[in-house]
Design an enzyme around this catalytic site. Structure first.
Site, short mmCIF file in Angstrom:
data_model
loop_
_atom_site.label_atom_id
_atom_site.label_comp_id
_atom_site.label_asym_id
_atom_site.label_seq_id
_atom_site.Cartn_x
_atom_site.Cartn_y
_atom_site.Cartn_z
NE ARG A 103 -14.69 -24.67 11.57
CZ ARG A 103 -14.49 -25.93 11.88
NH1 ARG A 103 -13.85 -26.28 12.98
NH2 ARG A 103 -14.93 -26.89 11.06
CG ASP A 104 -11.44 -27.85 10.55
OD1 ASP A 104 -11.17 -27.87 11.76
OD2 ASP A 104 -11.73 -28.88 9.91
CG HIS B 210 -15.41 -31.61 7.45
ND1 HIS B 210 -15.23 -30.25 7.42
CD2 HIS B 210 -14.46 -32.08 8.30
CE1 HIS B 210 -14.22 -29.91 8.22
NE2 HIS B 210 -13.73 -31.01 8.77
CG HIS C 145 -9.80 -33.80 8.81
ND1 HIS C 145 -8.99 -33.02 9.59
CD2 HIS C 145 -11.00 -33.18 8.80
CE1 HIS C 145 -9.67 -31.98 10.06
NE2 HIS C 145 -10.91 -32.06 9.60
CB CYS D 190 -5.49 -35.11 13.51
SG CYS D 190 -6.07 -36.49 14.50
CG ASN E 135 -9.79 -29.40 7.14
OD1 ASN E 135 -9.20 -28.97 8.13
ND2 ASN E 135 -11.10 -29.55 7.11
#
Lengths: 308, 308
Positions: free
Chosen positions: A15-16, A207, A209, A240, A249
């Site tokens: 997903r991310d 979560h 990064h 980002c 991440n």
């Protein structure tokens, strides 16, 4: 084995990570990766996002992915949902858990979701209603919880108030997200300690990064405050939008290697993760930030050079 | 301000970074960088290495560099020396401090220095003799203190025994080096705590590489055990011969950004460091691993996108 010796990793690369890849990852490749991640031992995988296919074409195959993966008993397949329509699609696709997202920052929420924070909370309430009785779990994320790229620092009280409001809505899990990698370990320790006075560690996810290199230091700071559950992306995928070239991440296999070196169990097969990560550059078409996949595990020894 | 609020960074890019660059960095560029680093506030800079020009042609201009830099009052300019001949050259070039190096690992020391560990210690004794009365400081480094890429883990007792033997020789400072980035925070906290029972924090330096992404987490673990002084390289220059593509030393500006975010003073001008780091790719001819130079400081805000 005490809670101090365990860390739970939720894999979010599908997903991310994939959501920002400029090249569309073929549905079959997404499914193959998720299935391999299931076999590597994850109990939680954020598999896709039911966002608008126009806004995020990279994940336009969300329903097909959820339909075709080989679900592993004991693994929870999570879908991010931005709104009620996305939630309805995710419920129809039989996601095990919905992850609702809004930002602590009003400016970021308007930019990212097109909504005021109050409108997002009202949408959350409708999603909770839609999910009632389905048996599907709900998690809600506070994005920009450790800082907003537009507004800067966010008051801890603002973040903690959102945690309270999420819990009042009836969600089971809460995620505090450092969306653009602004957190530092001192801040993390303090905010996590305060969050854990509101929600048990089993229901709180962090979560992080690695935008400024502090991702794993922030994990350890959160653990010192009592946190157990962390998002991470294979290969350190993700990114980002405000920092071209910046890392994404925190990297799953780097996190897992650190844990295993420190005698913290993850239940994950590190060798399998490294193999999967080494396949990512071919899949996404570029180098990825993860370091253990390049350097090998610390215990992978080398032959000494011949000397005279 | 207590010792807990301060961290001392020794900049090592001109030595540990440049020594592995395949392209020769012009002497004038080396000098300009060191002078800019002096102005950025460093009290300690490892400026070069008096190794054999045949073995390390990248640093064949060691004497000229030390002669032509603009020495800043209060800054200590350190030269690494591998043997007595190097020490004599460094003394002639008026280095403020000599950094003697050997490995905890017998195999690594033979591969790296061509000597047994006992032969290295005997050479150290001769260097101590040569430096006596010159007013030049001596530091000695235990390389592979947290693991050897050939032998694997090193017994802490072996490392601590070397610390004792260094101190018995009369060196002022000791560095524990994680030469190929094998350390983890649990191990660091334990070993540093034991080392600090032998030598005060003001005389102990930790040298971490970020090969597996744990560099800054290891700094915080060492600090928790009481450490104060750390090596770091601008841009995260440096590398690991056994891990192509792996990152090098911990990155100075990433470390300094972390410290300042955590209210730990370094005495360094972070903006200047970021500017200098952004010039490195042009200097060395490739991207460098540092992340804050790409992402900006956490407090560098962005304009929100226009929304309808």
């Amino acid at each position: 084995m005490s809670a101090r010796d365990v860390l739970i990793v939720q894999e979010v690369a599908p997903r991310d990570g994939f959501q920002i890849e400029p090249r569309f990852i073929e549905t079959a490749d997404k499914i193959a990766l998720i299935d391999a991640l299931s076999r590597a031992g994850f109990t939680r995988i954020e598999a896709t996002s039911f966002v608008s296919p126009k806004a995020v074409p990279a994940l336009r195959d969300a329903a097909e992915v959820l339909e075709r993966i080989a679900r592993c008993p004991g693994t929870i397949y999570v879908a991010l949902v931005p709104n009620l329509k996305g939630a309805e699609r995710a419920l129809a696709a039989k996601a095990d858990e919905l992850n609702l997202v809004m930002s602590a920052s009003e400016t970021h929420n308007r930019a990212n979701m097109g909504l005021t924070c109050e409108a997002s909370l009202a949408a959350f309430a409708r999603i909770v209603e839609a999910a009632r009785g389905t048996g599907v779990r709900l998690n809600a994320t506070v994005a920009t919880a450790f800082g907003c790229p537009f507004e800067g620092a966010q008051a801890p009280e603002r973040v903690l108030d959102l945690v309270n409001r999420y819990l009042a809505l009836g969600v089971e899990g809460v995620t505090l997200a450092d969306t653009t990698g602004m957190a530092n370990p001192l801040q993390v320790r303090r905010l996590v300690a305060r969050a854990l006075s509101r929600i048990p560690a089993e229901r709180l996810t962090l979560h992080f990064h690695n935008t400024r290199g502090l991702g794993l230091a922030n994990v350890l700071a959160a653990r010192e405050a009592g946190a157990l559950r962390f998002d991470a992306a294979l290969g350190g995928l993700g990114g980002c939008p405000f920092a071209p070239g910046a890392t994404g991440n925190i990297c799953t296999e780097d996190l897992v290697s650190m844990c295993h070196e420190m005698a913290i169990a993850t239940g994950l097969d590190l060798d399998a993760l490294i193999r999967l990560s080494r396949g990512l550059p071919a899949l996404v078409g570029h180098d990825v930030p993860g370091q253990v996949a390049k350097a090998g595990r610390p215990c992978d020894l080398h032959a000494p050079p011949r000397t005279a």
